[in-house]
Write a protein that holds these residues in place. Sequence first.
Motif, mmCIF file in Angstrom:
data_model
loop_
_atom_site.group_PDB
_atom_site.id
_atom_site.type_symbol
_atom_site.label_atom_id
_atom_site.label_comp_id
_atom_site.label_asym_id
_atom_site.label_seq_id
_atom_site.Cartn_x
_atom_site.Cartn_y
_atom_site.Cartn_z
ATOM 1 N N ASN A 1 16.754 13.415 0.895
ATOM 2 C CA ASN A 1 17.656 12.720 1.715
ATOM 3 C C ASN A 1 16.918 11.903 2.693
ATOM 4 O O ASN A 1 15.945 12.322 3.286
ATOM 5 C CB ASN A 1 18.687 13.422 2.354
ATOM 6 N N GLU B 1 15.310 13.423 6.455
ATOM 7 C CA GLU B 1 15.332 14.932 6.561
ATOM 8 C C GLU B 1 14.008 15.358 6.360
ATOM 9 O O GLU B 1 13.133 14.692 5.944
ATOM 10 C CB GLU B 1 15.956 15.172 4.903
ATOM 11 N N ARG C 1 11.709 18.513 4.648
ATOM 12 C CA ARG C 1 11.630 19.486 3.726
ATOM 13 C C ARG C 1 10.129 20.076 3.842
ATOM 14 O O ARG C 1 9.344 19.352 4.069
ATOM 15 C CB ARG C 1 11.817 19.034 2.365
#
Length: 264
Positions: free
Chosen positions: A104, A107, A109
């Motif tokens: 997204n 975001e 990660r």
Amino acid sequence: MSLRFSVLASGSTGNAFYIESGDEKILVDAGLSGKKVEGLLDQIEVDPHDLSRILVTHEHSDHIKGLGIMARRYNLPIYANEKTWQAMEGQLGKLKTDQKFHFNMEETRTFGGIDIESFAVSHDAADPMFYTFRKDGKKVSLVTDLGYVSERIKKTVEGSDALIFESNHDVSMLRMGRYPWNVKRRILGDSGHVSNEDCALALTDILDDQTKRVYLAHLSLDNNMKELARMSVQDVLQERGFEIGRRIELHDTDPAYATPIYDL
């Protein structure tokens, strides 16, 4: 393990970026044929069978041309945001469900110990985004396909040890060149690409003591030259007191040749 990276290809004809740490080996975009991407990886002695995943910035063909074939040939998962998936999925050919993942906008990660943050850019694509990569206090930022450089982008990429940053065109070359006016207007607009001068001016706000390398990226084949981009950026930075060649190195990128892999 440290971060190691190479700008595999960069320019108006195709883009791909590689970054690794230990066993985590990431390809960002595959904007050339599968065969050419394989050849670029071979230039830096990386076996595509060892790739972990592919991240996508946006759906334009110079960023996804070889994406489907690379994913199928090496059984790689692809990560992109929802709107980008919607815009590009029909161009990729058949993929297995377990190869399609969402990353997204805005975001962070973590893959293989690399913290990857996505951030928005202004470009005429469905939902374009680029990435910063961090590990063990080191940071690499990849940012091209910019209509303009917002204050938020500057804050996101500052503190990078290495920057891959757009220097797409020389404004005079573009204005005098063969493109029709509607294409020129697109490139010059807020959803187009950053010029050499605008690249340099943005860098004066971004560069700090942490940054050692800047790679000038996504140069237009018709409206720029490596030497011109480098000189234009260097002149502005030196006027602002930056020591180019000593504290900060400027590096060219190429649409057909990978930069030597660099170990932070």
